[in-house]
Design a protein around this motif. Structure first.
Motif, PDB file in Angstrom:
ATOM      1  N   HIS A   1      39.457  19.149 -17.814  1.00 50.97           N
ATOM      2  CA  HIS A   1      39.356  17.702 -17.971  1.00 50.97           C
ATOM      3  C   HIS A   1      40.737  17.075 -18.077  1.00 50.97           C
TER       4      HIS A   1
ATOM      5  N   THR B   1      37.267  11.229  -9.968  1.00 51.22           N
ATOM      6  CA  THR B   1      36.650  10.281 -10.894  1.00 51.22           C
ATOM      7  C   THR B   1      35.157  10.566 -11.065  1.00 51.22           C
ATOM      8  N   VAL B   2      34.500  10.984 -10.007  1.00 52.36           N
ATOM      9  CA  VAL B   2      33.079  11.344 -10.099  1.00 52.36           C
ATOM     10  C   VAL B   2      32.915  12.574 -10.993  1.00 52.36           C
TER      11      VAL B   2
ATOM     12  N   ILE C   1      35.007  13.677 -13.320  1.00 56.21           N
ATOM     13  CA  ILE C   1      35.371  13.323 -14.696  1.00 56.21           C
ATOM     14  C   ILE C   1      34.218  12.606 -15.378  1.00 56.21           C
ATOM     15  N   GLU C   2      33.631  11.652 -14.679  1.00 54.39           N
ATOM     16  CA  GLU C   2      32.503  10.916 -15.255  1.00 54.39           C
ATOM     17  C   GLU C   2      31.349  11.858 -15.583  1.00 54.39           C
ATOM     18  N   ALA C   3      31.039  12.777 -14.691  1.00 57.81           N
ATOM     19  CA  ALA C   3      29.946  13.722 -14.927  1.00 57.81           C
ATOM     20  C   ALA C   3      30.254  14.616 -16.133  1.00 57.81           C
TER      21      ALA C   3
ATOM     22  N   GLU D   1      32.308  13.942 -18.689  1.00 57.65           N
ATOM     23  CA  GLU D   1      32.274  13.130 -19.909  1.00 57.65           C
ATOM     24  C   GLU D   1      30.841  12.792 -20.300  1.00 57.65           C
ATOM     25  N   ASN D   2      29.986  12.506 -19.337  1.00 60.16           N
ATOM     26  CA  ASN D   2      28.576  12.238 -19.640  1.00 60.16           C
ATOM     27  C   ASN D   2      27.892  13.474 -20.207  1.00 60.16           C
TER      28      ASN D   2
END
Length: 71
Positions: free
Chosen positions: A12, A40-41, A43-45, A47-48
């Protein structure tokens, strides 16, 4: 460009560092732009998934604020 999944805090951190490097130089429809979008996709996944696992992204131990930050 090698894109791999983000499976650890170190992955991350590395992904965030790479996004920072690409942010001002990547243009749409270029390899850098595609890499930025992919990261970014991912990272978002990641973090979610942390939020769904009950882990807080920002805790008192990993965010260091100084009193001047709130003035």
């Amino acid at each position: 460009m090698i894109i791999k999944s983000i499976e650890s805090k170190q992955d991350h951190e590395n992904a965030l560092k790479r996004v920072d490097e690409l942010w001002d130089v990547a243009e749409p429809n270029t390899s850098e732009g595609d890499e930025l979008e992919s990261l970014t996709v991912l990272i978002e996944a990641y973090e979610n998934s942390l939020l769904s696992d009950g882990e807080l992204l920002f805790t008192k131990s990993n965010v260091k604020f100084k009193p001047v930050d709130f003035d």
